[in-house]
Design a protein around this motif. Sequence first.
Motif, PDB file in Angstrom:
ATOM      1  N   GLU A  70       0.833  -1.205   0.000  1.00  0.00           N
ATOM      2  CA  GLU A  70       0.000   0.000   0.000  1.00  0.00           C
ATOM      3  C   GLU A  70       0.869   1.258   0.000  1.00  0.00           C
ATOM      4  N   LEU A  71       1.920   1.236   0.795  1.00  0.00           N
ATOM      5  CA  LEU A  71       2.810   2.410   0.876  1.00  0.00           C
ATOM      6  C   LEU A  71       3.493   2.673  -0.461  1.00  0.00           C
ATOM      7  N   HIS A  72       3.915   1.615  -1.144  1.00  0.00           N
ATOM      8  CA  HIS A  72       4.556   1.796  -2.460  1.00  0.00           C
ATOM      9  C   HIS A  72       3.574   2.403  -3.461  1.00  0.00           C
ATOM     10  N   GLU A  73       2.327   1.945  -3.433  1.00  0.00           N
ATOM     11  CA  GLU A  73       1.322   2.523  -4.336  1.00  0.00           C
ATOM     12  C   GLU A  73       1.089   4.000  -4.002  1.00  0.00           C
ATOM     13  N   ASP A  74       0.948   4.296  -2.695  1.00  0.00           N
ATOM     14  CA  ASP A  74       0.749   5.689  -2.270  1.00  0.00           C
ATOM     15  C   ASP A  74       1.937   6.550  -2.692  1.00  0.00           C
ATOM     16  N   LEU A  75       3.142   6.013  -2.514  1.00  0.00           N
ATOM     17  CA  LEU A  75       4.347   6.774  -2.851  1.00  0.00           C
ATOM     18  C   LEU A  75       4.382   7.104  -4.345  1.00  0.00           C
ATOM     19  N   LEU A  78       1.941   9.889  -4.895  1.00  0.00           N
ATOM     20  CA  LEU A  78       2.428  11.147  -4.302  1.00  0.00           C
ATOM     21  C   LEU A  78       3.587  11.732  -5.105  1.00  0.00           C
ATOM     22  N   GLU A  79       4.485  10.885  -5.567  1.00  0.00           N
ATOM     23  CA  GLU A  79       5.620  11.372  -6.356  1.00  0.00           C
ATOM     24  C   GLU A  79       5.134  11.981  -7.675  1.00  0.00           C
ATOM     25  N   GLU A  80       4.130  11.355  -8.252  1.00  0.00           N
ATOM     26  CA  GLU A  80       3.570  11.904  -9.501  1.00  0.00           C
ATOM     27  C   GLU A  80       2.961  13.285  -9.243  1.00  0.00           C
ATOM     28  N   ASP A  81       2.190  13.393  -8.148  1.00  0.00           N
ATOM     29  CA  ASP A  81       1.593  14.688  -7.798  1.00  0.00           C
ATOM     30  C   ASP A  81       2.679  15.706  -7.449  1.00  0.00           C
ATOM     31  N   CYS A  82       3.715  15.243  -6.791  1.00  0.00           N
ATOM     32  CA  CYS A  82       4.823  16.131  -6.421  1.00  0.00           C
ATOM     33  C   CYS A  82       5.486  16.699  -7.686  1.00  0.00           C
ATOM     34  N   LEU A  83       5.696  15.814  -8.662  1.00  0.00           N
ATOM     35  CA  LEU A  83       6.305  16.267  -9.920  1.00  0.00           C
ATOM     36  C   LEU A  83       5.403  17.249 -10.662  1.00  0.00           C
ATOM     37  N   CYS A  90       4.593  16.350  -2.009  1.00  0.00           N
ATOM     38  CA  CYS A  90       6.033  16.152  -1.822  1.00  0.00           C
ATOM     39  C   CYS A  90       6.333  15.844  -0.353  1.00  0.00           C
ATOM     40  N   ARG A  91       5.715  16.600   0.561  1.00  0.00           N
ATOM     41  CA  ARG A  91       5.919  16.352   1.994  1.00  0.00           C
ATOM     42  C   ARG A  91       5.396  14.965   2.383  1.00  0.00           C
TER      43      ARG A  91
END
Length: 113
Positions: A70-75, A78-83, A90-91
């Motif tokens: 689940e954490l890998h999927e969330d990450l 989140l990384e896509e949104d951060c980019l 990003c936080r």
Amino acid sequence: MGPQMHRKSLILVPFAALALTGCIAKTAVDVVTAPVRAGAQVADWATTSQDEADRERGRELRRREERLGELHEDLADLEEDCLDGDDEACREAVETRREIDALLPTIPVEPES
């Protein structure tokens, strides 16, 4: 007590003695085998407890593996949104990465086949 009653008593005494001997022998066997039975029961309890502990470790490992997935999927999200410029994402990605890093050492590595 007459002579005939006395003879009946004398005849019954050996049978009573045999019955008493049987009770004593049964008690002696019970006393001797009690520690063995108790030891077997303790071994059963220990085995059951070990089996239960193994199952619980397996369940806990599966929970951690699911959480890691689940954490890998969330990450990834989140990384896509951060980019895309989302500072909050990003936080959150940094926090998610920290949780992944803390969880990874608790999951055994499967040997390569």
